[in-house]
Design an enzyme around this catalytic site. Structure first.
Site, PDB file in Angstrom:
ATOM      1  CB  SER A 229     -34.286-120.327 -94.302  1.00 37.23           C
ATOM      2  OG  SER A 229     -33.491-119.270 -93.829  1.00 37.23           O
ATOM      3  CB  THR A 232     -32.503-115.869 -94.018  1.00 35.83           C
ATOM      4  OG1 THR A 232     -31.741-116.934 -93.480  1.00 35.83           O
ATOM      5  CG2 THR A 232     -31.563-114.852 -94.618  1.00 35.83           C
ATOM      6  CD  GLU A 250     -41.940-116.722-103.664  1.00 33.67           C
ATOM      7  OE1 GLU A 250     -42.425-117.689-103.040  1.00 33.67           O
ATOM      8  OE2 GLU A 250     -42.603-116.020-104.435  1.00 33.67           O
ATOM      9  CB  CYS A 284     -39.290-124.158-101.136  1.00 36.92           C
ATOM     10  SG  CYS A 284     -39.619-123.802-102.875  1.00 36.92           S
TER      11      CYS A 284
HETATM   12  P1  NAD Z   1     -30.883-119.001 -96.513  1.00 42.55           P
HETATM   13  O1  NAD Z   1     -32.017-118.224 -95.965  1.00 42.55           O
HETATM   14  O2  NAD Z   1     -29.833-119.478 -95.605  1.00 42.55           O
HETATM   15  O3  NAD Z   1     -30.116-118.157 -97.638  1.00 42.55           O
HETATM   16  C1  NAD Z   1     -30.764-117.632 -98.787  1.00 42.55           C
HETATM   17  C2  NAD Z   1     -29.954-116.480 -99.339  1.00 42.55           C
HETATM   18  O4  NAD Z   1     -29.968-115.403 -98.404  1.00 42.55           O
HETATM   19  C3  NAD Z   1     -28.487-116.768 -99.605  1.00 42.55           C
HETATM   20  O5  NAD Z   1     -28.103-116.122-100.804  1.00 42.55           O
HETATM   21  C4  NAD Z   1     -27.795-116.139 -98.410  1.00 42.55           C
HETATM   22  O6  NAD Z   1     -26.454-115.761 -98.674  1.00 42.55           O
HETATM   23  C5  NAD Z   1     -28.653-114.918 -98.191  1.00 42.55           C
HETATM   24  N1  NAD Z   1     -28.617-114.350 -96.837  1.00 42.55           N
HETATM   25  C6  NAD Z   1     -28.291-114.965 -95.672  1.00 42.55           C
HETATM   26  N2  NAD Z   1     -28.415-114.105 -94.637  1.00 42.55           N
HETATM   27  C7  NAD Z   1     -28.835-112.924 -95.171  1.00 42.55           C
HETATM   28  C8  NAD Z   1     -29.165-111.650 -94.597  1.00 42.55           C
HETATM   29  N3  NAD Z   1     -29.108-111.420 -93.298  1.00 42.55           N
HETATM   30  N4  NAD Z   1     -29.571-110.663 -95.443  1.00 42.55           N
HETATM   31  C9  NAD Z   1     -29.672-110.878 -96.772  1.00 42.55           C
HETATM   32  N5  NAD Z   1     -29.367-112.063 -97.360  1.00 42.55           N
HETATM   33  C10 NAD Z   1     -28.960-113.069 -96.564  1.00 42.55           C
HETATM   34  O7  NAD Z   1     -31.588-120.196 -97.329  1.00 42.55           O
HETATM   35  P2  NAD Z   1     -30.893-121.424 -98.053  1.00 42.55           P
HETATM   36  O8  NAD Z   1     -30.356-122.338 -96.997  1.00 42.55           O
HETATM   37  O9  NAD Z   1     -29.980-120.909 -99.117  1.00 42.55           O
HETATM   38  O10 NAD Z   1     -32.146-122.119 -98.768  1.00 42.55           O
HETATM   39  C11 NAD Z   1     -32.957-123.085 -98.172  1.00 42.55           C
HETATM   40  C12 NAD Z   1     -34.266-122.501 -97.712  1.00 42.55           C
HETATM   41  O11 NAD Z   1     -34.872-121.773 -98.776  1.00 42.55           O
HETATM   42  C13 NAD Z   1     -35.303-123.538 -97.312  1.00 42.55           C
HETATM   43  O12 NAD Z   1     -35.984-123.129 -96.139  1.00 42.55           O
HETATM   44  C14 NAD Z   1     -36.280-123.557 -98.486  1.00 42.55           C
HETATM   45  O13 NAD Z   1     -37.578-123.998 -98.173  1.00 42.55           O
HETATM   46  C15 NAD Z   1     -36.245-122.137 -98.908  1.00 42.55           C
HETATM   47  N6  NAD Z   1     -36.637-122.013-100.305  1.00 42.55           N
HETATM   48  C16 NAD Z   1     -37.800-121.375-100.595  1.00 42.55           C
HETATM   49  C17 NAD Z   1     -38.228-121.284-101.899  1.00 42.55           C
HETATM   50  C18 NAD Z   1     -39.510-120.564-102.255  1.00 42.55           C
HETATM   51  O14 NAD Z   1     -39.663-120.171-103.394  1.00 42.55           O
HETATM   52  N7  NAD Z   1     -40.421-120.359-101.336  1.00 42.55           N
HETATM   53  C19 NAD Z   1     -37.469-121.853-102.926  1.00 42.55           C
HETATM   54  C20 NAD Z   1     -36.273-122.509-102.587  1.00 42.55           C
HETATM   55  C21 NAD Z   1     -35.864-122.575-101.273  1.00 42.55           C
END
Ligand code: NAD
Length: 483
Positions: A229, A232, A250, A284
């Site tokens: 996201s 994050t 991403e 996404c």
């Molecule tokens: P998230 O940001 O909550 O988590 C993603 C990853 O980051 C997880 O592995 C999580 O454990 C880790 N994380 C969390 N806090 C962190 C920190 N402070 N430091 C380092 N790592 C940390 O996202 P999510 O809920 O798993 O995924 C959904 C989001 O991802 C949506 O917004 C979606 O649009 C986006 N997404 C983007 C793409 C792309 O390629 N642009 C692809 C898929 C999903």
């Protein structure tokens, strides 16, 4: 031809993979199958000591791996892809338990195998950028060192492998950090990798939400490739600043699709519907704002509703070929539920759906009915925010300038599409859209050869393709005098 004997795995126990050894931790945790609410097999909870051990093994492995001829690295990556194929059904079962019907899990796994194999065809050649009587100046691409892939829960296999393949191909070593909601598949892939790659080249660590920060802070990690996201992503970027880590982000999307008045509804509506509700809206790059020309709006909406009503839903035990999954976890379920609650609060008009299916008692898991909101305002939350669930706003437009402005009126800029029989008109509009991937008469048409990244708050840098591969490298200019 794939080997058929050596790489069968046990899919009941799960470990960290550090220096090609399977490691347990004193504390474990479980994720949840969102279609049955049953726990998945326990996985490790990594500590700082596990992070230090994995990073130090990755650092030790880097000199030999980066000096390995690229064709040998390619051969091992292909062997790894074949070994996934050998465990195909077991991986599909596990990925399905992490949140999608087996047919959708099979698609993700097959695309992952194709992705790994096609990625190995990419090469970073040296480029001559200046030449005169005295010297020749070349640009070279050299690997960075220890890379970490931080992976989200929506495509836990594909999005991790889309980082692993280019990282290893370029000569980096790699640590895979899965989402705590979907840790099992990533760990099992690394266990398979331990049978193929030298120690320390491909490792995986699972844990709680403090694991990502331990990795982003580690001074010996040279690059973080993060998918997740936008909030994050900002935290990850800040955490990488003190050690000046290379970074690819991403992030989220709020993709607009512009449908012109000349489209063939029978052809376009089913494609648009699938691109909006793929993985239940948890992509996404799903269409998240559908802008339909006012002349065809009513007919388009009616056909879209008809199409969406035919979607087959299912969870990990589905045998009917369903593709529509539950929401993957309770945290996301609550967020999407809040968006559904706005239908009544804000007076939005649901053209179809609107109910939380699980609460209606039909299914146990985190299900929602696919829902379409009929012409909400540009200011409404459903238009402004990425819901990341099966709820889609459809809006009317009338003028080309107006619709381009509205499509671009977002802080996000991941994907966008234009749908028209007039390809000249479609391209004219497409070229003005502020998004990293723009399609004409398509959406979400992804390829390992094509860079994948966002404008604005949707990210920094690109994964995939030759540009993604360069993101795993330093750039070196080498000036050689002529004899
Ligand atoms: P998230 O940001 O909550 O988590 C993603 C990853 O980051 C997880 O592995 C999580 O454990 C880790 N994380 C969390 N806090 C962190 C920190 N402070 N430091 C380092 N790592 C940390 O996202 P999510 O809920 O798993 O995924 C959904 C989001 O991802 C949506 O917004 C979606 O649009 C986006 N997404 C983007 C793409 C792309 O390629 N642009 C692809 C898929 C999903």
């Amino acid at each position: 031809m794939a080997s058929t004997t050596n790489y069968k795995l046990d899919f009941t126990t799960f470990y960290n993979v550090i220096n090609n050894e399977l490691k347990s931790t004193p504390t474990t945790r479980t994720a949840t199958n969102p279609s049955t609410l049953a726990p998945l097999p326990a996985v490790p909870v990594s500590t700082q000591a596990d992070v230090d051990a994995a990073v130090s093994a990755a650092k030790a492995a880097f000199p030999a791996w980066s000096a390995t001829p690229v064709e040998e690295r390619v051969a091992l990556l292909n062997k790894f892809a074949d070994a996934i194929q050998e465990n195909f059904n077991e991986f599909v079962g596990l990925l399905a338990a992490e949140g999608k019907p087996p047919s959708a899990a099979g698609w993700e796994l097959q695309f992952t195998i194709t992705h790994l194999k096609r990625t190995t065809s990419l090469r970073l050649e040296e480029e001559v950028v200046e030449e005169n009587d005295e010297k020749i100046v070349k640009v070279r691409y050299t690997p960075l060192g220890v890379g970490v892939g931080i992976v989200p829960w929506n495509f836990p296999v594909l999005l991790g492998a889309g980082k692993l393949g280019p990282a290893l191909l370029a000569g980096n070593t790699f640590i895979w950090k899965p989402s705590p909601y979907t840790p099992n598949t990533g760990l099992k892939l690394a266990e398979l990798g331990a049978k193929i790659f030298p120690p320390g080249v491909f490792q995986a660590l699972s844990g709680e939400e403090n694991l990502g920060p331990m990795l982003t802070a580690h001074p010996d990690v040279r690059k973080i490739s993060f998918t997740g996201s936008t909030p994050t992503g900002k935290r990850v970027m800040a955490a990488c600043a003190p050690t000046l880590k290379r970074l690819t982000l991403e992030l989220g999307g709020n993709d607009a699709a512009i449908v012109c008045d000349d489209v063939d509804l029978d052809k376009v509506v089913p494609k648009v519907a699938l691109s909006a509700f793929n993985n239940g809206g948890q992509v996404c790059m799903d269409i998240k704002r559908l802008l339909v020309h006012e002349k065809i709006y009513d007919a388009f909406l009616a056909k879209l509703v008809e199409t969406v009503k035919t979607f087959k839903w299912g969870g990990s035990d589905d045998t009917e070929g369903a593709f529509f999954p539950p929401v993957q976890n309770k945290m996301q379920f609550d967020k999407v539920k809040d968006m559904f609650a706005q239908i009544e609060k804000q007076g939005w008009k649901a053209a179809t759906g609107g109910a939380v299916e699980a609460e209606a008692g039909e299914k146990k898991g985190y299900y929602f009915q696919p829902t379409i909101i009929d012409n909400p305002s540009d200011e409404s939350r459903i238009v402004q925010e990425e819901p990341f669930g099966p709820i889609l706003p459809v809006q009317k437009w009338s003028g080309e300038e107006e619709v381009i402005k509205r499509a671009n009126n977002s802080d996000m800029g991941l994907g966008a599409s234009v749908w028209s029989n007039d390809l000249e008109r479609a391209e004219r509009i497409a070229r003005r859209l502020e998004a990293g991937s723009v399609w004409i008469n398509n959406h979400l048409d992804l390829s390992p050869m094509v860079p994948f990244g966002g404008y604005k708050s949707s990210g920094i840098g690109s994964d995939w393709g030759i540009i993604g591969l360069k993101g795993w490298c330093n750039v070196q200019s080498l000036s050689v005098p002529k004899a």
